[in-house]
Scaffold this motif. Structure first.
Motif, PDB file in Angstrom:
ATOM      1  N   ASP A   1     -23.915 -16.268 -13.789  1.00  0.00           N
ATOM      2  CA  ASP A   1     -23.345 -15.081 -14.422  1.00  0.00           C
ATOM      3  C   ASP A   1     -23.739 -15.050 -15.903  1.00  0.00           C
ATOM      4  OD1 ASP A   1     -21.591 -16.757 -15.861  1.00  0.00           O
ATOM      5  OD2 ASP A   1     -19.930 -16.421 -14.484  1.00  0.00           O
ATOM      6  N   LEU A   2     -23.389 -13.965 -16.557  1.00  0.00           N
ATOM      7  CA  LEU A   2     -23.784 -13.745 -17.947  1.00  0.00           C
ATOM      8  C   LEU A   2     -23.261 -14.840 -18.876  1.00  0.00           C
ATOM      9  CD1 LEU A   2     -25.333 -11.864 -19.804  1.00  0.00           C
ATOM     10  CD2 LEU A   2     -23.235 -10.569 -20.147  1.00  0.00           C
TER      11      LEU A   2
ATOM     12  N   ASN B   1     -29.325  -8.158 -20.381  1.00  0.00           N
ATOM     13  CA  ASN B   1     -29.160  -6.722 -20.171  1.00  0.00           C
ATOM     14  C   ASN B   1     -29.122  -6.470 -18.665  1.00  0.00           C
ATOM     15  OD1 ASN B   1     -30.537  -4.035 -19.465  1.00  0.00           O
ATOM     16  ND2 ASN B   1     -29.919  -3.744 -21.596  1.00  0.00           N
ATOM     17  N   GLU B   2     -28.041  -5.892 -18.180  1.00  0.00           N
ATOM     18  CA  GLU B   2     -27.857  -5.724 -16.737  1.00  0.00           C
ATOM     19  C   GLU B   2     -28.992  -4.930 -16.086  1.00  0.00           C
ATOM     20  OE1 GLU B   2     -24.574  -4.089 -13.513  1.00  0.00           O
ATOM     21  OE2 GLU B   2     -24.091  -4.045 -15.649  1.00  0.00           O
ATOM     22  N   GLU B   3     -29.406  -3.864 -16.729  1.00  0.00           N
ATOM     23  CA  GLU B   3     -30.466  -3.024 -16.160  1.00  0.00           C
ATOM     24  C   GLU B   3     -31.800  -3.771 -16.084  1.00  0.00           C
ATOM     25  OE1 GLU B   3     -32.822   1.058 -17.276  1.00  0.00           O
ATOM     26  OE2 GLU B   3     -30.701   0.932 -17.804  1.00  0.00           O
TER      27      GLU B   3
ATOM     28  N   ARG C   1     -32.258  -6.989 -16.189  1.00  0.00           N
ATOM     29  CA  ARG C   1     -32.113  -8.146 -15.291  1.00  0.00           C
ATOM     30  C   ARG C   1     -32.249  -7.712 -13.829  1.00  0.00           C
ATOM     31  NH1 ARG C   1     -27.102 -12.518 -15.006  1.00  0.00           N
ATOM     32  NH2 ARG C   1     -28.033 -13.801 -13.373  1.00  0.00           N
ATOM     33  N   ASN C   2     -31.598  -6.608 -13.467  1.00  0.00           N
ATOM     34  CA  ASN C   2     -31.707  -6.104 -12.098  1.00  0.00           C
ATOM     35  C   ASN C   2     -33.153  -5.744 -11.759  1.00  0.00           C
ATOM     36  OD1 ASN C   2     -29.001  -6.441 -11.546  1.00  0.00           O
ATOM     37  ND2 ASN C   2     -28.455  -4.340 -12.066  1.00  0.00           N
TER      38      ASN C   2
END
Length: 149
Positions: free
Chosen positions: A22-23, A70-72, A74-75
């Motif tokens: 997780d982050l 960054n979630e975007e 990373r995805n």
């Protein structure tokens, strides 16, 4: 963000992390490494070559953090890693180009007949990739389609 269709660097490996972290775990690993390799934290007796290696490592660590925090991004990176994994392990029956496929104006997609009688169907928006693996709609065979000739 850079194109990761064929990732040059493994950002998880650089941070000593894995995709399931997780982050908070990523942040802890990043902070530990950034302190270890920060140019201002280097010993004065370090050789020039070693200092250059540490600087490059620091830059890689920082870039890994920017992408993975960054979630975007990373995805997107995770999807590209997965696509690379699938491409490397996917059994391919044939290698063809778009020119070998038939264009259907009505459905706006390419098709290619499989030896089982089924079809390999490639949507128009999927043709943006240089190489695409397409599965038959009737059996387990797949083909690799390259853009252009």
């Amino acid at each position: 963000m850079a194109d990761y269709n064929a990732p040059q660097k493994d950002w998880y490996l650089i941070l000593g992390a894995c995709p399931t972290d997780d982050l908070q775990v990523l942040k802890q690993k990043y902070q530990k490494l950034v302190l270890m390799f920060h140019p201002d934290k280097q010993r004065p007796d370090v050789s020039e070559e070693e200092a250059e290696q540490h600087l490059q490592r620091f830059i890689d660590i920082d870039q890994a953090w920017k992408i993975l925090s960054n979630e975007e991004s990373r995805n997107e990176y995770n999807l590209q890693l997965r696509a690379c994994e699938l491409k490397q392990s996917w059994p391919v029956d044939a290698h063809i180009t778009l020119d070998d496929m038939n264009w259907d104006y009505e459905t706006e997609c390419y098709s290619y007949t499989c030896r089982c009688g089924g079809e390999f169907i490639l949507e128009k928006d999927e043709t943006q990739e240089v190489e695409t693996v397409v599965c038959c709609d009737s059996c387990s065979l797949s083909i690799e389609v390259k853009k252009g000739t």
